[in-house]
Design an enzyme around this catalytic site. Sequence first.
Site, PDB file in Angstrom:
ATOM      1  CG  ASP A   1      -2.047   0.982   1.120  1.00  0.00           C
ATOM      2  OD1 ASP A   1      -3.209   0.565   1.027  1.00  0.00           O
ATOM      3  OD2 ASP A   1      -1.773   2.216   1.106  1.00  0.00           O
TER       4      ASP A   1
ATOM      5  CG  ASN B   1     -12.079  -0.714   4.128  1.00  0.00           C
ATOM      6  OD1 ASN B   1     -12.439  -1.193   5.194  1.00  0.00           O
ATOM      7  ND2 ASN B   1     -10.916  -0.093   3.990  1.00  0.00           N
TER       8      ASN B   1
ATOM      9  N   GLY C   1     -15.810   2.600   3.902  1.00  0.00           N
ATOM     10  CA  GLY C   1     -14.494   3.243   3.789  1.00  0.00           C
ATOM     11  C   GLY C   1     -13.731   2.886   2.536  1.00  0.00           C
ATOM     12  CD  GLN C   2     -14.677  -0.435  -2.616  1.00  0.00           C
ATOM     13  OE1 GLN C   2     -15.840  -0.707  -2.311  1.00  0.00           O
ATOM     14  NE2 GLN C   2     -14.062  -0.968  -3.662  1.00  0.00           N
ATOM     15  CB  SER C   3     -10.693   5.473  -0.978  1.00  0.00           C
ATOM     16  OG  SER C   3      -9.533   4.681  -0.848  1.00  0.00           O
TER      17      SER C   3
ATOM     18  CG  HIS D   1      -8.674  -2.803  -2.331  1.00  0.00           C
ATOM     19  ND1 HIS D   1      -9.610  -2.093  -3.060  1.00  0.00           N
ATOM     20  CD2 HIS D   1      -8.518  -2.116  -1.166  1.00  0.00           C
ATOM     21  CE1 HIS D   1      -9.996  -1.023  -2.385  1.00  0.00           C
ATOM     22  NE2 HIS D   1      -9.354  -1.018  -1.222  1.00  0.00           N
ATOM     23  CG  LEU D   2      -7.865  -9.378   1.785  1.00  0.00           C
ATOM     24  CD1 LEU D   2      -8.403 -10.796   1.593  1.00  0.00           C
ATOM     25  CD2 LEU D   2      -6.434  -9.449   2.298  1.00  0.00           C
ATOM     26  CG  HIS D   3      -6.826  -2.905   3.204  1.00  0.00           C
ATOM     27  ND1 HIS D   3      -6.096  -1.752   2.984  1.00  0.00           N
ATOM     28  CD2 HIS D   3      -8.063  -2.649   2.690  1.00  0.00           C
ATOM     29  CE1 HIS D   3      -6.854  -0.844   2.374  1.00  0.00           C
ATOM     30  NE2 HIS D   3      -8.058  -1.365   2.183  1.00  0.00           N
TER      31      HIS D   3
HETATM   32  P1  AMP Z   1      -9.718   1.478   0.509  1.00  0.00           P
HETATM   33  O1  AMP Z   1      -9.810   2.756   1.269  1.00  0.00           O
HETATM   34  O2  AMP Z   1     -10.127   0.267   1.306  1.00  0.00           O
HETATM   35  O3  AMP Z   1     -10.410   1.551  -0.832  1.00  0.00           O
HETATM   36  O4  AMP Z   1      -8.181   1.247   0.233  1.00  0.00           O
HETATM   37  C1  AMP Z   1      -7.531   1.789  -0.851  1.00  0.00           C
HETATM   38  C2  AMP Z   1      -6.069   1.704  -0.526  1.00  0.00           C
HETATM   39  O5  AMP Z   1      -5.340   1.854  -1.729  1.00  0.00           O
HETATM   40  C3  AMP Z   1      -5.582   2.774   0.428  1.00  0.00           C
HETATM   41  O6  AMP Z   1      -5.011   2.152   1.573  1.00  0.00           O
HETATM   42  C4  AMP Z   1      -4.544   3.547  -0.392  1.00  0.00           C
HETATM   43  O7  AMP Z   1      -3.454   3.970   0.386  1.00  0.00           O
HETATM   44  C5  AMP Z   1      -4.150   2.525  -1.434  1.00  0.00           C
HETATM   45  N1  AMP Z   1      -3.658   3.042  -2.702  1.00  0.00           N
HETATM   46  C6  AMP Z   1      -4.215   3.997  -3.475  1.00  0.00           C
HETATM   47  N2  AMP Z   1      -3.492   4.167  -4.593  1.00  0.00           N
HETATM   48  C7  AMP Z   1      -2.450   3.293  -4.532  1.00  0.00           C
HETATM   49  C8  AMP Z   1      -1.338   2.994  -5.374  1.00  0.00           C
HETATM   50  N3  AMP Z   1      -1.143   3.634  -6.527  1.00  0.00           N
HETATM   51  N4  AMP Z   1      -0.470   2.047  -4.978  1.00  0.00           N
HETATM   52  C9  AMP Z   1      -0.644   1.406  -3.810  1.00  0.00           C
HETATM   53  N5  AMP Z   1      -1.679   1.638  -2.964  1.00  0.00           N
HETATM   54  C10 AMP Z   1      -2.563   2.574  -3.312  1.00  0.00           C
END
Ligand code: AMP
Length: 112
Positions: A30, A85, A91-93, A98-100
């Site tokens: 990340d 998320n 909280g999905q951005s 994706h799985l953290h």
């Molecule tokens: P979420 O908020 O669950 O959708 O997680 C999205 C994650 O993607 C966040 O933890 C960001 O820091 C990460 N992220 C966004 N852009 C990138 C990127 N180019 N490379 C790696 N991680 C990223």
Amino acid sequence: MSDCIFCKIAGGEIPSSFVYEDDNVAAFNDVNPQAPVHILVIPKKHIASSAAVDDSSVWSSLMSSAVKIARKLGLEENGYRMVINTGEQGGQSVPHLHLHLLAGRNLGWPPG
Ligand code: AMP
């Protein structure tokens, strides 16, 4: 999907160093880590969120890959957390499933 950042990473259009890759899944660090280990595990094909999964093999490849990575990094002894998320309140951005995989410190509960 052409304007999806994680599709671009999975497809090599945005250079990234994968910590794991197979035919269906890619995993990379990340960019804004929330723990000493913070890896994102994604399906290579575009799926907008967990709510859009209609094929259970997506879950088996995502989860088993995350467990494999955790094993490879020796995270089992101290433990780790897997988080997905989903949607705005979840909280999905980034709108690509994706799985953290988080580890390396004591993680609080409940989440914020
Ligand atoms: P979420 O908020 O669950 O959708 O997680 C999205 C994650 O993607 C966040 O933890 C960001 O820091 C990460 N992220 C966004 N852009 C990138 C990127 N180019 N490379 C790696 N991680 C990223």
